[in-house]
Design a protein around this motif. Structure first.
Motif, short mmCIF file in Angstrom:
data_model
loop_
_atom_site.label_atom_id
_atom_site.label_comp_id
_atom_site.label_asym_id
_atom_site.label_seq_id
_atom_site.Cartn_x
_atom_site.Cartn_y
_atom_site.Cartn_z
N THR A 34 -26.27 -41.80 -17.00
CA THR A 34 -27.07 -40.66 -17.48
C THR A 34 -26.30 -39.86 -18.53
O THR A 34 -26.85 -39.50 -19.58
N MET A 38 -27.34 -39.41 -22.50
CA MET A 38 -27.55 -38.10 -23.12
C MET A 38 -26.77 -37.98 -24.43
O MET A 38 -27.24 -37.39 -25.40
N PHE A 311 -31.78 -28.20 -23.49
CA PHE A 311 -32.06 -29.60 -23.84
C PHE A 311 -33.23 -29.70 -24.81
O PHE A 311 -33.16 -30.43 -25.82
#
Length: 646
Positions: A34, A38, A311
Motif C-alpha cells: 500500500t 501510494m 489525499f
C-alpha cells in the motif's frame, strides 16, 4: 513504467485484501504494498500535472524569436508593487500556435488605467524574461515559489503594447472575481473605507492583496495573521452558522440527505469565491467530509478525515504539499486535536466564562505547538504575545464572520442601513487597533531565530515522543523523548559548527555598496547606507539568520581589503588607481567610475573584475564586453548575485 507498476500494485492490493480480509491488519506485506502504491500514485499525479511534459507547452515550441506573439488569459491577480500590477496568466496561443503554460505578467502601473480582471484575454508581442534567482545568500527564492505554480517566465508590459481581445467571463474563477468586484463596489457605495474593506476582503473573500503593509505586519507580529487567511477556523465557523440556519430541513422526509448536499455546495461556492487557496481548499474538503459523515450518522475519526482530505487535495494538485499555507494548516489542526485535550485536562475551571477562556487558550497554544517548528523555519520569528491576542480575537471572529456575511448579503440586495455600516466599521477598526496595540510590544517578538530543516524534523519527533510519554507513561517512550532532546541539542551544535567558516562577500544592493567580512560568529559590514537603511536591510538580516551571526559591526567603505591571502582593490566614482605598488587579486568597481578598463587590466593584471549594483547599467554592459575581449572573469552582482570568497 511507473504507471504500469502502480496499476499492478493496486490490483495486487485488491486481490490480497479480498483473500485476507479480517487478517489484513496482521500482514506487513499489505502495508508495504500500500505504501509503495501510494508513492507511485503520487509520482503519476505529479507527472500528469506537469505542463512541461505536454507537447503544446510553450517551452516545447519554437522560442528562438526575440519577440513572440502571445495570447494569454488572466487567471490570478497578485499584490501589486510600486511599479507594476502583477498577474498570473495562462497562455492560449504562442506565435499563432495553440499552446499551454503559465506566465507572470508585470504591467506598468498607470493611474489612468484600470487593473485587468480574471478571464480577460490579452494579445501582446514581446520577449520572455527569466524570473530572477536570488541575488543574495539566504534570500527568498521567488523563482522557486513560482515554479511550484508552473510559472517559468515573465513578461514586462505597459498599456501601449497590449491589446485586450475579450473581457467576457468563461471560467468559474472569472465569475467569482466578478462577484467579488460587485461586492466591493456595493460596500464602497454603502460607505466602507479602504482599510475596513481590505479586512473584509481578507476575512470573508480570501483576498489579501489590498491590505496595507503596516496593518499586515501588525497581524504578523501579534501572532494573528492566521485570521487573515481563510482556513479551517473560518470554514468551521461558517459551517456552524449554516448548520444552524438549515436545521429546519432535518424535519423533511429526506432532510438528512438534502441538508449536507446544500451545505457542501455552499462551502465549495465559498471556496471558489475565496480563490481556492491551499488553506481554504483543505478546510472545505475536510469539513465537507465531516458534514457528510455527521449526517450519515457514522463515527468520524479526525485523523482519518485529515488524511482523506489531504489525499484528495494532493491527488488533484500535488504541489500543494510544498505550500506553506497547506503545511501550516494541517500541522495546526493536528496540534489542536492531539495536544489540546492534554493541556485542557491540566485545569478544569468551575466557572463557565473561565472555562471558555481556558478552552480558547489551550486551542491557541496547541495550534502554536503544531506550527512553531515550521514557522521558525520559514519566518525565523515567534510572537510571544500570541495567546493574549488570540484570546481576544478568536471569540469575536464568529461575530465578525456572521455579521460580515449579513453585511455582504444586505449590500448585494441594496438594503444596507448606515447604522450597520457604522457598527461593522467600528468592529473592524477596534480589531485593527487592538492588533496594533499588541504588536507594539516588540520586546515580546523574538526575531531572526536561525532554524534549519533538520531542526524542524527533530523538533516534530520530540513533540510526538512527548505526547506519547504523556499517554503511555512507559520507559520506551521516555527514552525516545530523551534521545530526541539530545538529538535536537546535537543538531544545534552541528549547525553552529557548519556556520563557522569565514567569508568575504560583496552583496547586491541597488544603487549602494555593501561589503561583508565574516569571521566565525561576527560579521563586519562596510557600506554607504544610512543607519535606518542599514538596520532594515533584508540582505544583511537574511545573512545573519542563515549564518547564525551573533555580532554585527557597521563600518565605512575602504579602498583596499585584505582577506586571507587575497587583496581586493576598490575603485569608486573618482576612478583613482594609479601609483598602486601592489598587484590586487580582485578589483571591485563601484559607483560608476570613469576609467579605461582595458588600460586598468593591462596595468594591474587582476584575476577577476567585480562590479556591484551601484554602477550604471550602460557601464556594466561596456565592462562586460571588455572583460570578454580580454578573457578575464567578470562578476556582475545584479546578474550573477553576490560575490563570495570562502
Amino acid at each position: 513504467m511507473v504507471l504500469y507498476s502502480t496499476v499492478l500494485l493496486v490490483i495486487g492490493i485488491g486481490v490480497y485484501w479480498f483473500l485476507l480480509k479480517s487478517k489484513i491488519n496482521r500482514s506487513p506485506l499489505f502495508g508495504t504494498m500500500t505504501f509503495t502504491s501510494m508513492i507511485g500514485i503520487g509520482i503519476i499525479a505529479y507527472q500528469l500535472q506537469d505542463e512541461t511534459q505536454r507537447q503544446h507547452h510553450y517551452s516545447n515550441l519554437n522560442t528562438s524569436k526575440t519577440y513572440n506573439e502571445i495570447v494569454f488569459q488572466i487567471k490570478e491577480r497578485l499584490k501589486s508593487d510600486i511599479y507594476n500590477d502583477k498577474y498570473i496568466a495562462s497562455i492560449k496561443s504562442f506565435n499563432n500556435e495553440e499552446a499551454i503554460g503559465h506566465l507572470l505578467i508585470n504591467i506598468k502601473r498607470d493611474s489612468l488605467s484600470k487593473t485587468l480582471n480574471i478571464d480577460d484575454v490579452i494579445f501582446t508581442s514581446t520577449e520572455f524574461k527569466v524570473i530572477q534567482k536570488p541575488l543574495n545568500p539566504f534570500q527568498f527564492d521567488y523563482s522557486a515559489y513560482l515554479k511550484l505554480k508552473q510559472v517559468y517566465h515573465q513578461l514586462y508590459l505597459d498599456r501601449t503594447n497590449i491589446l485586450q481581445l475579450s473581457d467576457s467571463k468563461s471560467t468559474i474563477y472569472g465569475y467569482a472575481d466578478q462577484l467579488r468586484t460587485k461586492i466591493n463596489s456595493k460596500l464602497i457605495e454603502a460607505g466602507f473605507k479602504n482599510e475596513e474593506l481590505s479586512i473584509i476582503n481578507a476575512l470573508l473573500l480570501g483576498q489579501r492583496q489590498t491590505i496595507d503593509k503596516s496593518v499586515y505586519n501588525n497581524y504578523v507580529n501579534s501572532g494573528t495573521i492566521h485570521i487573515l487567511a481563510v482556513s479551517g477556523l473560518h470554514v468551521g465557523i461558517i459551517l456552524w452558522i449554516l448548520n444552524f440556519l438549515f436545521k429546519p430541513l432535518l424535519y423533511l422526509k429526506h432532510g438528512h440527505f438534502i441538508r449536507p448536499f446544500i451545505l457542501v455546495i455552499i462551502l465549495w461556492s465559498f471556496a471558489v469565491i475565496a480563490g481556492l487557496s491551499p488553506s481554504v481548499t483543505r478546510a472545505v474538503t475536510m469539513f465537507s467530509i465531516i458534514s457528510i459523515a455527521m449526517h450519515l450518522k457514522r463515527p468520524t475519526n479526525i485523523y482519518n478525515t485529515l488524511v482523506i482530505s489531504a489525499f484528495v487535495i494532493l491527488l488533484l494538485n500535488p504541489v500543494f504539499l510544498f505550500s506553506v499555507g497547506f503545511q501550516m494548516s494541517y500541522l495546526a489542526i493536528i496540534g489542536i486535536v492531539s495536544v489540546q485535550p492534554i493541556i485542557y485536562k491540566l485545569w478544569k475551571p468551575k466557572f463557565i466564562i473561565l472555562d471558555k477562556l481556558w478552552q480558547i487558550f489551550t486551542v491557541t497554544l496547541a495550534a502554536q505547538i503544531g506550527v512553531v517548528p515550521i514557522s521558525l523555519f520559514y519566518f525565523h520569528q515567534f510572537p510571544g504575545l500570541f495567546f493574549i491576542s488570540n484570546i481576544v480575537v478568536i471569540p469575536f471572529l464568529g461575530l465578525i464572520l456572521g455579521f460580515g456575511l449579513l453585511v455582504i448579503a444586505l449590500a448585494l440586495i441594496g438594503f444596507l442601513p448606515k447604522l450597520l455600516v457604522s457598527i461593522y466599521s467600528f468592529i473592524i477598526e477596534s480589531l485593527n487597533s487592538f492588533i496594533a496595540w499588541v504588536a507594539q510590544f516588540e520586546d515580546f517578538l523574538f526575531r531572526d531565530i536561525p532554524f534549519t530543516l533538520l531542526q524542524v524534523i527533530v523538533a516534530y519527533i520530540l513533540i510526538i515522543t512527548l505526547i506519547q510519554v504523556y499517554k503511555m507513561r512507559n520507559f520506551k517512550w521516555t527514552t525516545m523523548s530523551l534521545i530526541a532532546i539530545l538529538t535536537l541539542q546535537g543538531v544545534y551544535f552541528y549547525n553552529k559548527y557548519q556556520t563557522q567558516n569565514d567569508e568575504f562577500i560583496v552583496f547586491n544592493k541597488n544603487r549602494y555598496s555593501m561589503i561583508g567580512i565574516k569571521e566565525n560568529e561576527e560579521l563586519r559590514v562596510f557600506h554607504n547606507l544610512d543607519s535606518i537603511q542599514f538596520k532594515s536591510n533584508h540582505a544583511i538580516k537574511n545573512y545573519i539568520v542563515g549564518k547564525s551571526i551573533d555580532f554585527l559591526i557597521s563600518d565605512s567603505l575602504q579602498s583596499v581589503y585584505q582577506y586571507k591571502d587575497k587583496t581586493i582593490l576598490t575603485i569608486d566614482s573618482l576612478g583613482i588607481y594609479k601609483g598602486i605598488t601592489f598587484k590586487p587579486n580582485y578589483i571591485l568597481l563601484r559607483n560608476s567610475p570613469k576609467l579605461n578598463l582595458n588600460r586598468l587590466i593591462d596595468s594591474l593584471k587582476p584575476q577577476q573584475i567585480i562590479a556591484d549594483a551601484s554602477n550604471y547599467k550602460s557601464y556594466l554592459k561596456r565592462w562586460k564586453a571588455t572583460c570578454e575581449y580580454k578573457k578575464i572573469p567578470f562578476h556582475q552582482t545584479n546578474e550573477k548575485g553576490a560575490f563570495i570568497i570562502n
